[in-house]
Design a protein around this motif. Structure first.
Motif, mmCIF file in Angstrom:
data_model
loop_
_atom_site.group_PDB
_atom_site.id
_atom_site.type_symbol
_atom_site.label_atom_id
_atom_site.label_comp_id
_atom_site.label_asym_id
_atom_site.label_seq_id
_atom_site.Cartn_x
_atom_site.Cartn_y
_atom_site.Cartn_z
ATOM 1 N N PHE A 140 -18.710 -9.906 3.720
ATOM 2 C CA PHE A 140 -17.530 -9.973 4.644
ATOM 3 C C PHE A 140 -16.640 -9.304 4.047
ATOM 4 C CE2 PHE A 140 -13.597 -13.105 3.479
ATOM 5 C CZ PHE A 140 -13.111 -13.255 4.850
ATOM 6 N N LEU A 141 -16.236 -9.243 2.269
ATOM 7 C CA LEU A 141 -15.327 -8.975 2.406
ATOM 8 C C LEU A 141 -15.258 -6.869 3.206
ATOM 9 C CD1 LEU A 141 -13.395 -8.734 -0.122
ATOM 10 C CD2 LEU A 141 -15.083 -7.634 -1.571
ATOM 11 N N THR A 142 -15.946 -6.125 2.932
ATOM 12 C CA THR A 142 -16.251 -5.248 3.862
ATOM 13 C C THR A 142 -15.780 -5.318 4.845
ATOM 14 O OG1 THR A 142 -19.139 -4.696 2.632
ATOM 15 C CG2 THR A 142 -18.019 -3.555 4.307
ATOM 16 N N ALA A 143 -15.772 -6.162 5.310
ATOM 17 C CA ALA A 143 -15.925 -6.652 7.012
ATOM 18 C C ALA A 143 -13.932 -6.347 6.558
ATOM 19 C CB ALA A 143 -15.980 -7.386 7.575
ATOM 20 N N LEU A 144 -13.286 -7.483 5.899
ATOM 21 C CA LEU A 144 -12.231 -7.213 5.172
ATOM 22 C C LEU A 144 -11.665 -6.517 4.767
ATOM 23 C CD1 LEU A 144 -10.208 -10.901 5.283
ATOM 24 C CD2 LEU A 144 -10.156 -9.557 2.816
ATOM 25 N N LEU A 145 -11.679 -5.541 3.892
ATOM 26 C CA LEU A 145 -11.288 -5.294 3.569
ATOM 27 C C LEU A 145 -11.586 -3.510 5.424
ATOM 28 C CD1 LEU A 145 -12.309 -4.119 -0.221
ATOM 29 C CD2 LEU A 145 -10.170 -5.881 0.914
ATOM 30 N N LYS A 149 0.603 -0.002 9.392
ATOM 31 C CA LYS A 149 2.024 -0.347 8.077
ATOM 32 C C LYS A 149 3.051 0.366 7.342
ATOM 33 C CE LYS A 149 4.191 -2.168 4.175
ATOM 34 N NZ LYS A 149 3.534 -2.504 3.096
ATOM 35 N N CYS A 150 1.858 1.363 6.801
ATOM 36 C CA CYS A 150 2.457 2.424 6.869
ATOM 37 C C CYS A 150 3.290 3.439 7.491
ATOM 38 C CB CYS A 150 1.596 3.020 5.338
ATOM 39 S SG CYS A 150 1.504 2.135 4.062
ATOM 40 N N LYS A 151 2.416 3.418 8.384
ATOM 41 C CA LYS A 151 2.554 5.104 9.341
ATOM 42 C C LYS A 151 3.938 4.085 10.026
ATOM 43 C CE LYS A 151 1.943 7.683 12.155
ATOM 44 N NZ LYS A 151 2.893 8.899 12.382
ATOM 45 N N THR A 152 4.121 2.928 9.924
ATOM 46 C CA THR A 152 5.449 2.248 10.705
ATOM 47 C C THR A 152 6.681 2.657 10.258
ATOM 48 O OG1 THR A 152 3.579 1.004 12.490
ATOM 49 C CG2 THR A 152 6.268 0.733 12.419
ATOM 50 N N LYS A 153 6.516 1.916 9.077
ATOM 51 C CA LYS A 153 7.329 2.171 8.102
ATOM 52 C C LYS A 153 8.185 3.838 7.343
ATOM 53 C CE LYS A 153 8.544 0.740 2.898
ATOM 54 N NZ LYS A 153 7.881 -0.423 1.978
ATOM 55 N N TYR A 154 6.864 4.601 7.180
ATOM 56 C CA TYR A 154 7.362 6.077 7.000
ATOM 57 C C TYR A 154 7.623 7.302 7.412
ATOM 58 C CZ TYR A 154 6.823 3.463 2.330
ATOM 59 O OH TYR A 154 6.758 2.659 1.231
ATOM 60 N N GLY A 187 6.377 11.287 7.287
ATOM 61 C CA GLY A 187 6.573 11.055 4.921
ATOM 62 C C GLY A 187 4.952 10.384 4.921
ATOM 63 N N TRP A 188 4.306 9.710 5.667
ATOM 64 C CA TRP A 188 2.567 8.920 5.720
ATOM 65 C C TRP A 188 2.228 10.186 5.824
ATOM 66 C CZ3 TRP A 188 0.258 5.783 3.234
ATOM 67 C CH2 TRP A 188 -0.151 5.396 3.555
ATOM 68 N N ASP A 189 2.361 10.765 7.391
ATOM 69 C CA ASP A 189 1.463 11.487 7.803
ATOM 70 C C ASP A 189 1.254 13.009 6.760
ATOM 71 O OD1 ASP A 189 1.183 10.894 10.475
ATOM 72 O OD2 ASP A 189 2.551 12.025 11.117
HETATM 73 N N1 LIG Z 1 -10.770 -9.728 -3.140
HETATM 74 C C1 LIG Z 1 -10.750 -10.164 -1.843
HETATM 75 O O1 LIG Z 1 -10.786 -11.081 -0.615
HETATM 76 C C2 LIG Z 1 -9.057 -8.882 -1.353
HETATM 77 C C3 LIG Z 1 -8.463 -7.994 -2.579
HETATM 78 N N2 LIG Z 1 -7.874 -7.404 -2.333
HETATM 79 C C4 LIG Z 1 -7.656 -6.350 -4.304
HETATM 80 O O2 LIG Z 1 -5.867 -6.154 -3.671
HETATM 81 C C5 LIG Z 1 -4.997 -5.011 -5.024
HETATM 82 C C6 LIG Z 1 -4.278 -5.289 -3.360
HETATM 83 O O3 LIG Z 1 -4.637 -5.204 -2.735
HETATM 84 P P1 LIG Z 1 -3.688 -4.858 -1.048
HETATM 85 O O4 LIG Z 1 -2.335 -4.876 -1.731
HETATM 86 O O5 LIG Z 1 -4.486 -5.169 0.122
HETATM 87 O O6 LIG Z 1 -3.329 -2.910 -0.965
HETATM 88 P P2 LIG Z 1 -2.565 -1.989 -2.260
HETATM 89 O O7 LIG Z 1 -2.621 -1.962 -3.290
HETATM 90 O O8 LIG Z 1 -3.771 -0.880 -1.321
HETATM 91 O O9 LIG Z 1 -1.081 -1.646 -1.136
HETATM 92 C C7 LIG Z 1 -1.214 -1.371 -0.383
HETATM 93 C C8 LIG Z 1 0.456 -0.807 -0.161
HETATM 94 O O10 LIG Z 1 0.749 0.273 -1.352
HETATM 95 C C9 LIG Z 1 1.939 1.385 -1.239
HETATM 96 N N3 LIG Z 1 1.363 2.268 -0.949
HETATM 97 C C10 LIG Z 1 0.389 3.203 -0.307
HETATM 98 N N4 LIG Z 1 -0.221 4.138 -0.884
HETATM 99 C C11 LIG Z 1 0.603 5.038 -1.552
HETATM 100 C C12 LIG Z 1 0.644 5.552 -2.116
HETATM 101 N N5 LIG Z 1 -0.243 6.717 -2.388
HETATM 102 N N6 LIG Z 1 2.035 5.039 -3.953
HETATM 103 C C13 LIG Z 1 2.244 4.503 -4.015
HETATM 104 N N7 LIG Z 1 2.162 2.880 -3.385
HETATM 105 C C14 LIG Z 1 1.399 3.187 -2.035
HETATM 106 C C15 LIG Z 1 2.016 0.801 0.966
HETATM 107 O O11 LIG Z 1 3.721 -0.129 0.301
HETATM 108 P P3 LIG Z 1 4.582 -0.280 0.193
HETATM 109 O O12 LIG Z 1 5.381 -0.825 1.479
HETATM 110 O O13 LIG Z 1 5.092 -0.607 -1.131
HETATM 111 O O14 LIG Z 1 5.064 1.486 0.270
HETATM 112 C C16 LIG Z 1 1.261 -0.052 0.442
HETATM 113 O O15 LIG Z 1 1.144 -0.554 2.243
HETATM 114 C C17 LIG Z 1 -6.253 -4.467 -4.627
HETATM 115 O O16 LIG Z 1 -7.191 -4.284 -6.047
HETATM 116 C C18 LIG Z 1 -7.920 -5.312 -3.950
HETATM 117 O O17 LIG Z 1 -9.059 -4.235 -4.321
HETATM 118 C C19 LIG Z 1 -7.591 -7.217 -1.358
HETATM 119 C C20 LIG Z 1 -7.816 -7.213 -0.069
HETATM 120 C C21 LIG Z 1 -8.389 -8.649 -0.442
#
Ligand SMILES: NC(=O)C1=CN([C@@H]2O[C@H](COP(=O)(O)OP(=O)(O)OC[C@H]3O[C@@H](n4cnc5c(N)ncnc54)[C@H](OP(=O)(O)O)[C@@H]3O)[C@@H](O)[C@H]2O)C=CC1
Ligand SMILES: CC(C)CCC[C@@H](C)[C@H]1CC[C@H]2C3=CC=C4C[C@@H](O)CC[C@]4(C)[C@H]3CC[C@]12C
Length: 421
Positions: A381-386, A396-401, A404-406
């Motif tokens: 499940f976690l694999t699919a979710l992640l 989200k990042c592409k729309t925001k940055y 810069g994101w590219d």
């Molecule tokens: N067990 C579970 O069910 C789950 C566990 N997790 C865990 O939770 C934790 C947080 O995960 P999650 O919030 O999903 O994702 P991240 O911690 O990867 O955060 C993503 C955000 O970080 C910012 N970002 C992306 N790239 C960079 C970069 N290079 N430098 C600085 N900021 C960056 C962006 O936000 P910004 O707008 O601020 O730039 C982006 O939206 C992780 O440890 C993950 O493994 C997550 C999901 C499910």
């Protein structure tokens, strides 16, 4: 919603919500029976029984109490429509006191863990009633709100089941507490911790000690502790800044976490892993390393993002490098931010997810393949979710940055595993 809906829209708005609502709600009961074949299904499990309601009532009261007592406050990120959510920053203390209280009660009354384990079907049924009622209440309340700055609420035109499933309000409050902090952190995550300890003690009481079960619980305990230590960091994630309080999040945290995230530990009470001590220690060391690396990735970002302006941050012994990116807020202000390209964030863009998956695999594999796929359900499940989350976050990042994101993606081309994915 646009009148000319695409196939994707029909799927997202009309198919997914009802299918997921029925599937996930039914799955919790099926799992409760599958894990413990000694407790056949009874109708009362759908709505809970007296014992279940006592447990649920006590936990909800406990969680609310900790969100109401005076303590340090934490301001979450301000939304595009100018709302700054306020949270209670007492997660670590809450974690230790809750775990300590459970160990004290279990020490005084060891049978309580077996009773909880045997009544899990009823407890999940009762939790589902609470969660569905909460989601219904939040939906009706949001619909009745006359004026709201949040553009999503103003649009008010999605199919009703979609609104129930995805939620309406971003930061609803109830009886003076933030609903998402209550459901996600103070009920869902603490239940994950308490239940796995309860299952460990119940398994021990009923069938004797098992090293594999102990490692399964120890690894998750370290992982969950890490969450509570970092609780305020969680308020910057997609769950809080993008996802609304509805079935997906609130039911997910109130029912799916206690039912599914703990399922392997529940399953191991009856189906003992029976692994050798050497095997158990090896899994523990590997699991610990995966949890540490997952934490280290998140830690590097937090360290970099919270550092004082102009003050250099050292990552892996060198000054951290970053790409400067800009974005526009909803009210048109131009802002800048930085994307880290040093440390783990220069290795792969979502390497924290890789370590997360590895850790989940290592705390599920204690019984090997002797019981088939059951102990691996959470990992699958976690694999699919992640994977889904990787794409949601990138969008989200592409729309925001934008460009810069590219630029960041060109510098760090891999998502999960360097040179592979
Ligand atoms: N067990 C579970 O069910 C789950 C566990 N997790 C865990 O939770 C934790 C947080 O995960 P999650 O919030 O999903 O994702 P991240 O911690 O990867 O955060 C993503 C955000 O970080 C910012 N970002 C992306 N790239 C960079 C970069 N290079 N430098 C600085 N900021 C960056 C962006 O936000 P910004 O707008 O601020 O730039 C982006 O939206 C992780 O440890 C993950 O493994 C997550 C999901 C499910
Ligand atoms: C329809 C439902 C079955 C789906 C429910 C999904 C939610 C229960 C989960 C969605 C995202 C999950 C989480 C995100 C990030 C986290 C940080 C990590 O350190 C601990 C776990 C978690 C809080 C995790 C918890 C479950 C979700 C909210």
């Amino acid at each position: 919603m646009n009148k000319k809906a695409s196939v994707g829209d029909v799927f997202n708005y009309h198919v997914i919500p009802p299918v997921f609502l029925v599937f996930f709600t039914a799955a919790t009961q099926i799992l409760a029976q599958a894990g413990n074949p000694e407790r056949p299904f009874r109708f009362e499990y759908l709505v809970g029984n007296c014992f279940a309601w006592k447990c649920i009532g006590s936990l909800l009261a406990w969680a609310m109490f900790w969100l109401l007592v005076p303590s340090k406050k934490f301001n979450g990120p301000t939304t595009s429509f100018g709302l700054t959510p306020v949270y209670k920053a007492n997660g670590e203390l809450y974690y230790f006191v809750s775990l300590g209280a459970l160990l004290l009660v279990a020490g005084l009354k060891p049978k309580i863990c077996v009773d909880i384990y045997q009544n899990m079907g009823a407890i999940l049924g009762g939790l589902s009633v609470v969660a569905l009622s909460l989601c219904m209440f939040l939906l009706v309340r949001a619909k009745l709100k006359e004026k709201e700055d949040d553009p999503y609420l103003r649009a008010n035109s999605y199919p009703i089941l979609h609104e129930f499933y995805r939620g309406m309000e971003l930061h609803p409050r109830l009886l003076g507490v933030d609903v998402k902090q209550l459901t996600n952190c103070r009920v869902g995550m603490i239940m994950w911790q308490l239940l796995i300890v309860i299952y460990l003690i119940a398994g021990w009481e009923l069938h004797g000690f098992d090293a594999g079960h102990l490692v399964n619980v120890l690894l998750q305990t370290i992982y969950i502790y890490k969450f509570f230590r970092w609780e305020t960091g969680y308020f910057n994630t997609l769950d809080i800044t993008l996802d609304r309080a509805g079935y997906y999040l609130c039911w997910g945290c109130l029912v799916w976490i206690p039912a599914f995230y703990t399922f392997h530990s529940y399953f191991f009470v009856y189906h003992r892993p029976s692994i050798s001590v050497v095997g158990a220690i090896s899994l523990f060391i590997l699991g610990l390393a995966s949890i540490w690396y997952n934490y280290d990735v998140d830690r590097q970002k937090e360290l970099f993002r919270t550092a004082q302006k102009g003050k250099p941050v050292k990552i892996w012994g060198e000054n951290a490098q970053a790409i400067e990116v800009s974005y526009k807020t909803a009210d048109g202000q131009q802002k800048t931010s930085k994307l880290l390209i040093s440390g783990w964030w220069g290795v792969a863009r979502k390497i924290n997810y890789t370590f997360e998956l590895l850790a989940a695999f290592l705390w599920s594999v204690e019984a090997g393949l002797q019981y088939g796929v059951w102990p691996f359900l959470y990992f699958l499940f976690l694999t699919a979710l992640l994977i889904h989350r990787v794409f949601r976050d990138e969008e989200k990042c592409k729309t925001k940055y934008g460009k810069g994101w590219d630029e960041y993606c060109a510098k760090v081309p891999y998502r999960l595993v360097p040179y592979v994915l």
